[in-house]
Design an enzyme around this catalytic site. Structure first.
Site, PDB file in Angstrom:
ATOM      1  N   ALA A   2       0.857  -1.180   0.000  1.00  0.00           N
ATOM      2  CA  ALA A   2       0.000   0.000   0.000  1.00  0.00           C
ATOM      3  C   ALA A   2       0.896   1.234   0.000  1.00  0.00           C
ATOM      4  O   ALA A   2       2.040   1.183   0.465  1.00  0.00           O
ATOM      5  CB  ALA A   2      -0.889  -0.016   1.237  1.00  0.00           C
TER       6      ALA A   2
ATOM      7  N   GLY B  51       0.677  -5.012   0.951  1.00  0.00           N
ATOM      8  CA  GLY B  51      -0.512  -5.100   0.105  1.00  0.00           C
ATOM      9  C   GLY B  51      -0.229  -5.756  -1.241  1.00  0.00           C
ATOM     10  O   GLY B  51      -1.134  -6.312  -1.868  1.00  0.00           O
TER      11      GLY B  51
ATOM     12  N   GLU C 274      -0.495  -9.337  -0.540  1.00  0.00           N
ATOM     13  CA  GLU C 274      -1.919  -9.610  -0.300  1.00  0.00           C
ATOM     14  C   GLU C 274      -2.703  -9.630  -1.602  1.00  0.00           C
ATOM     15  O   GLU C 274      -3.600 -10.453  -1.802  1.00  0.00           O
ATOM     16  CB  GLU C 274      -2.484  -8.556   0.658  1.00  0.00           C
ATOM     17  CG  GLU C 274      -1.903  -8.691   2.059  1.00  0.00           C
ATOM     18  CD  GLU C 274      -2.239  -7.530   2.969  1.00  0.00           C
ATOM     19  OE1 GLU C 274      -2.023  -6.363   2.564  1.00  0.00           O
ATOM     20  OE2 GLU C 274      -2.713  -7.768   4.084  1.00  0.00           O
TER      21      GLU C 274
ATOM     22  N   GLU D 149       4.596  -4.993   7.210  1.00  0.00           N
ATOM     23  CA  GLU D 149       3.858  -3.857   7.787  1.00  0.00           C
ATOM     24  C   GLU D 149       4.258  -3.535   9.215  1.00  0.00           C
ATOM     25  O   GLU D 149       4.213  -2.395   9.654  1.00  0.00           O
ATOM     26  CB  GLU D 149       2.345  -4.128   7.746  1.00  0.00           C
ATOM     27  CG  GLU D 149       1.733  -4.121   6.360  1.00  0.00           C
ATOM     28  CD  GLU D 149       1.708  -5.487   5.690  1.00  0.00           C
ATOM     29  OE1 GLU D 149       2.478  -6.381   6.104  1.00  0.00           O
ATOM     30  OE2 GLU D 149       0.931  -5.651   4.746  1.00  0.00           O
TER      31      GLU D 149
END
Ligand code: CAA
Length: 257
Positions: free
Chosen positions: A65, A108, A111, A131
């Site tokens: 992200a 992300g 993911e 993260e």
């Protein structure tokens, strides 16, 4: 349709979506997610498309992200807007999706790869959920999908320490279907996607639905679910054609209804 953070093309019956924010290692910002969702809507609505390939660059599938976009977020805003909800579109895609991963697939990015149905990895791929090093934790399913894919021991270690896995370890752990030389990644992804896209579409979509159901239900319920889909496929012209072609020793000509 125009995109600034993606390249979208169709190649025969395969839709290819390439994440394209090269200066940010394909960090996933809200514009990219909005464009990705739009591209997926269009490819799903196109009856000519039987499979989708999601790729990044040689250096990064996606480095997570966008930290610069998240840096000043507060809990109330994050809770209220729940921006990660918009990421879930990929996991709701009903057509098969192959992630072609080279370079970093972090946070992300990892993911997002795990929301796809098959991960093909270049030998340069690195997977991780770093993260915690930013003071947060996986937020788009990483703690759940990674644990289901590689088991508690490795998932816990990776999420707690931020350690990354190389492609060979990811294959041994069951995260990726196959590792190929980086130079061959897109050709191999396209070969697999073409093969899937040539299958009867309803059968391919039902296979995907049924395998995914294994993660959501008990064995007995999952088997009941599979049985109904199996039975339903006898209502398709492609079943008549597939079995007819086998018996008549010829290649099937599927309608892909
Ligand atoms: N967000 C925003 N920008 C990012 C980014 C990210 N996740 N990852 C890389 N970039 C940017 C860098 O800031 C840099 O931009 P500038 O040139 O403007 O400084 C550019 O991409 C190139 O990156 P680096 O200079 O850092 O490249 P490197 O080769 O030295 O390192 C890397 C590569 C190890 C991937 C490193 O960039 C990195 O650690 N990135 C962050 C990885 C990360 O923590 N991801 C998790 C994000 S949080 C998340 O994903 C939450 C969630 O679960 C939903």
């Amino acid at each position: 349709m125009s995109y600034e953070t993606l390249l979208v093309e169709t190649n025969g019956r395969v839709g290819v979506v390439t994440l394209h924010r090269p200066k940010a290692l394909n960090a996933l910002n809200s514009q990219l997610i909005e464009e990705l969702n739009r591209a997926l809507d269009a490819l799903e609505a196109d009856p000519g498309i039987g499979c989708i390939v999601l790729a990044g660059s040689e250096r990064a599938f996606a480095a997570g992200a966008d930290v610069k976009e998240m840096q000043f977020l507060t809990f109330p805003a994050t809770y209220r807007d729940d921006f990660i909800t918009s990421w879930e579109r990929l996991s709701r895609c009903r057509k098969p999706v192959i992630a072609a991963v080279a370079g970093y697939a972090l946070g992300g990015g990892c993911e997002m790869a795990m929301m796809c149905d098959i991960i093909l990895a270049a030998d340069t791929a690195r997977f991780g959920q770093p993260e915690i090093q930013l003071g947060i934790m996986p937020g788009a399913g990483g703690s759940q999908r990674l644990t289901r894919a590689v088991g508690k021991a490795k998932a816990m270690e990776m999420c707690l320490t931020g350690r990354t896995m190389d492609a060979a370890e990811a294959e041994r752990a069951g995260l990726v279907a196959r590792v190929v030389p980086a130079a061959d990644l897109m050709a191999e992804a396209m070969k697999t996607a073409d093969r899937i896209a040539d299958m009867p579409l309803a059968a391919a979509m039902m296979v995907k639905e049924s395998v995914n159901r294994a993660f959501e239900t008990t064995l007995a319920e999952g088997i009941r679910f599979e049985r109904r889909l199996f039975q339903a496929l006898f209502a398709t012209a492609d079943q008549k054609e597939g079995m007819g072609a086998f018996v008549e020793k010829r290649q099937p000509g599927f309608a892909r209804e």
